[in-house]
Design an enzyme around this catalytic site. Structure first.
Site, mmCIF file in Angstrom:
data_model
loop_
_atom_site.group_PDB
_atom_site.id
_atom_site.type_symbol
_atom_site.label_atom_id
_atom_site.label_comp_id
_atom_site.label_asym_id
_atom_site.label_seq_id
_atom_site.Cartn_x
_atom_site.Cartn_y
_atom_site.Cartn_z
ATOM 1 N N GLY A 1 0.874 -1.192 0.100
ATOM 2 C CA GLY A 1 0.102 0.015 0.054
ATOM 3 C C GLY A 1 0.820 1.202 0.138
ATOM 4 N N MET B 1 2.288 6.081 12.579
ATOM 5 C CA MET B 1 2.744 7.122 11.829
ATOM 6 C C MET B 1 2.803 8.534 12.610
ATOM 7 S SD MET B 1 1.618 5.849 7.939
ATOM 8 C CE MET B 1 -0.145 5.457 8.472
ATOM 9 N N ASP C 1 4.092 -5.988 6.256
ATOM 10 C CA ASP C 1 3.237 -4.677 6.968
ATOM 11 C C ASP C 1 2.162 -4.093 5.988
ATOM 12 O OD1 ASP C 1 3.790 -2.384 8.817
ATOM 13 O OD2 ASP C 1 4.067 -1.204 7.044
ATOM 14 N N ASP D 1 0.079 -1.334 5.007
ATOM 15 C CA ASP D 1 -0.175 0.430 5.132
ATOM 16 C C ASP D 1 -1.301 0.578 4.204
ATOM 17 O OD1 ASP D 1 0.533 2.894 5.300
ATOM 18 O OD2 ASP D 1 2.677 2.745 4.642
ATOM 19 N N TYR E 1 3.663 11.046 12.370
ATOM 20 C CA TYR E 1 4.295 12.279 11.537
ATOM 21 C C TYR E 1 3.363 12.569 10.519
ATOM 22 C CZ TYR E 1 5.936 7.752 9.197
ATOM 23 O OH TYR E 1 5.599 6.605 8.504
ATOM 24 N N ASP E 2 3.400 13.782 9.891
ATOM 25 C CA ASP E 2 2.248 14.271 8.996
ATOM 26 C C ASP E 2 1.112 14.642 9.865
ATOM 27 O OD1 ASP E 2 4.079 13.886 6.869
ATOM 28 O OD2 ASP E 2 2.927 11.983 6.066
ATOM 29 N N GLU F 1 -4.066 3.275 4.201
ATOM 30 C CA GLU F 1 -4.455 4.555 4.647
ATOM 31 C C GLU F 1 -5.605 4.993 4.004
ATOM 32 O OE1 GLU F 1 -0.959 7.232 4.475
ATOM 33 O OE2 GLU F 1 0.393 5.670 4.466
#
Length: 364
Positions: free
Chosen positions: A94, A203, A132, A134, A205-206, A136
């Site tokens: 992803g 995550m 993993d 990912d 961050y962002d 989103e």
């Protein structure tokens, strides 16, 4: 008497096992990696515990490696384990914008099983150690236009369950989770999912991102006000949800987010602006200089740096060596599972962010 001795022996065994487990608390340094089969050799891979190849995607509902170049990269990453036995190689599905078909593909038991079997095939072929996820994001909007629906939340739980049963207990299974409150509140059934995964890569961050019209810290360790997102806020939320500390991995950002047309008020922090492309950590030293008009600031409450250029009215936010050190110390203090980051190719080859994390990790 024999019974008492047996009880004493069992007690000693339990005590020694517990002590051993405490002494060997795992602290993983986890690198997301978007580079090729050659660039990785420039980095100090011996300081890493996991490399997450980014990214694979869905093709007809199956995990797919996109190209011959990507195949070569994964094979080379796996070959690094010969010199670095503790290293695990993970493939990731992803990424932002890379999971458009996920909601639909994982909406049925048949679709989830089809995917799980394809993950096993890919993993066996490349001899990788794990996956993993990912996505989103399940249940909430990610990239505009991508399908998301309320059913994603229970479907994600079922997806993780079928992956674990198909891939076995020794397989590394993790997922990247948004560190912002809406994702924490609505996207994942934490109590149901946590038992089936090895770790949750937050995550953190962002947290102020490309859609934000106001500047702020994009990856702070702590919140400076009750409404501000932060690493600690996400960690404390998940601990309260019952997620074991050792399954939580926090995120570091090896890149800035920048805004222009930011007025010189509060050195640009928490001011209106227009987001534009940031800078890689490896270029900070030549970009954010006084000669270029930049001034460096440290928010001691957030444990986060920021930069402001009064001449060009531009603002930048990220992690740096000081903040990544604070994050790594936080991991040790909270006995979390480790620290991950986006992403390795943004770091300096030597004496960069990974080196700083490793120094703190190995300090007594």
């Amino acid at each position: 008497m024999k019974q008492i001795n047996l009880i004493a022996l069992l007690f000693c065994c339990i005590l020694s096992t517990t002590t051993f487990a405490q002494k060997n608390k795992k602290f993983d340094i986890i690198a997301y990696y978007t580079g090729d089969s050659q660039l990785i050799d420039q980095y100090e891979v011996s300081k890493l515990n996991q490399i997450i190849f980014s990214f694979c995607h869905l093709k007809d509902g199956k995990l797919s490696v996109d190209s011959a170049k990507d195949s070569l990269t994964i094979k080379h990453l796996v070959s690094l384990k010969a010199k670095n036995p503790q290293l695990k190689i993970i493939v990731s599905l992803g990424g932002w914008g890379g999971c458009e078909p996920c909601s639909d593909a994982f909406s049925t038991a048949e679709g989830r099983l089809k995917f799980a079997k394809s993950v096993k095939e890919v993993s066996d072929y490349f001899k990788v150690d794990g996956l993993d996820l990912d996505w989103e994001y399940p249940s909430i909007e990610g990239l505009p236009g991508h399908l998301y629906q309320a059913a994603d939340k229970p479907n994600f739980t079922e997806l993780v369950k079928i992956l674990r049963s198909t891939l076995g207990k020794k397989y590394e299974l993790s997922f990247a989770a948004g560190g912002f409150q809406k994702c924490l509140d609505e996207s994942i059934d934490w109590k149901a999912v946590a038992p089936f995964v090895n770790r949750i890569n937050i995550m953190s961050y962002d947290l102020v991102n490309g859609y934000s019209k106001v500047t702020g810290h994009h990856t702070p360790l702590y919140s400076t006000n009750p409404k501000e997102e932060s690493t600690d806020r996400a960690v404390e939320f998940l601990l309260k949800q019952g997620v074991p500390a050792e399954k939580l991995v926090i995120g570091g950002a090896f890149y800035t987010r920048q805004w222009k047309n930011v007025e010189n008020i509060n050195n640009g922090l928490y001011q209106a602006g227009e987001h534009f492309q940031g800078v890689d950590f490896k270029n900070y030293a030549t970009t954010y200089t006084e000669a270029n008009g930049w001034k460096y600031f440290w928010d001691d409450k957030a444990k986060a740096p920021y930069w402001y250029n009064a001449q060009t009215k531009t603002f930048a936010t990220s992690d740096d060596l000081k903040s990544i050190k604070a994050k790594t110390e936080y991991v040790k203090e909270k006995k979390l599972g480790g620290i991950m980051f986006w992403e390795l190719t943004l770091d300096s080859f030597r004496n960069g962010m990974v080196d700083e994390i490793y120094k703190v990790k190995t300090a007594k």
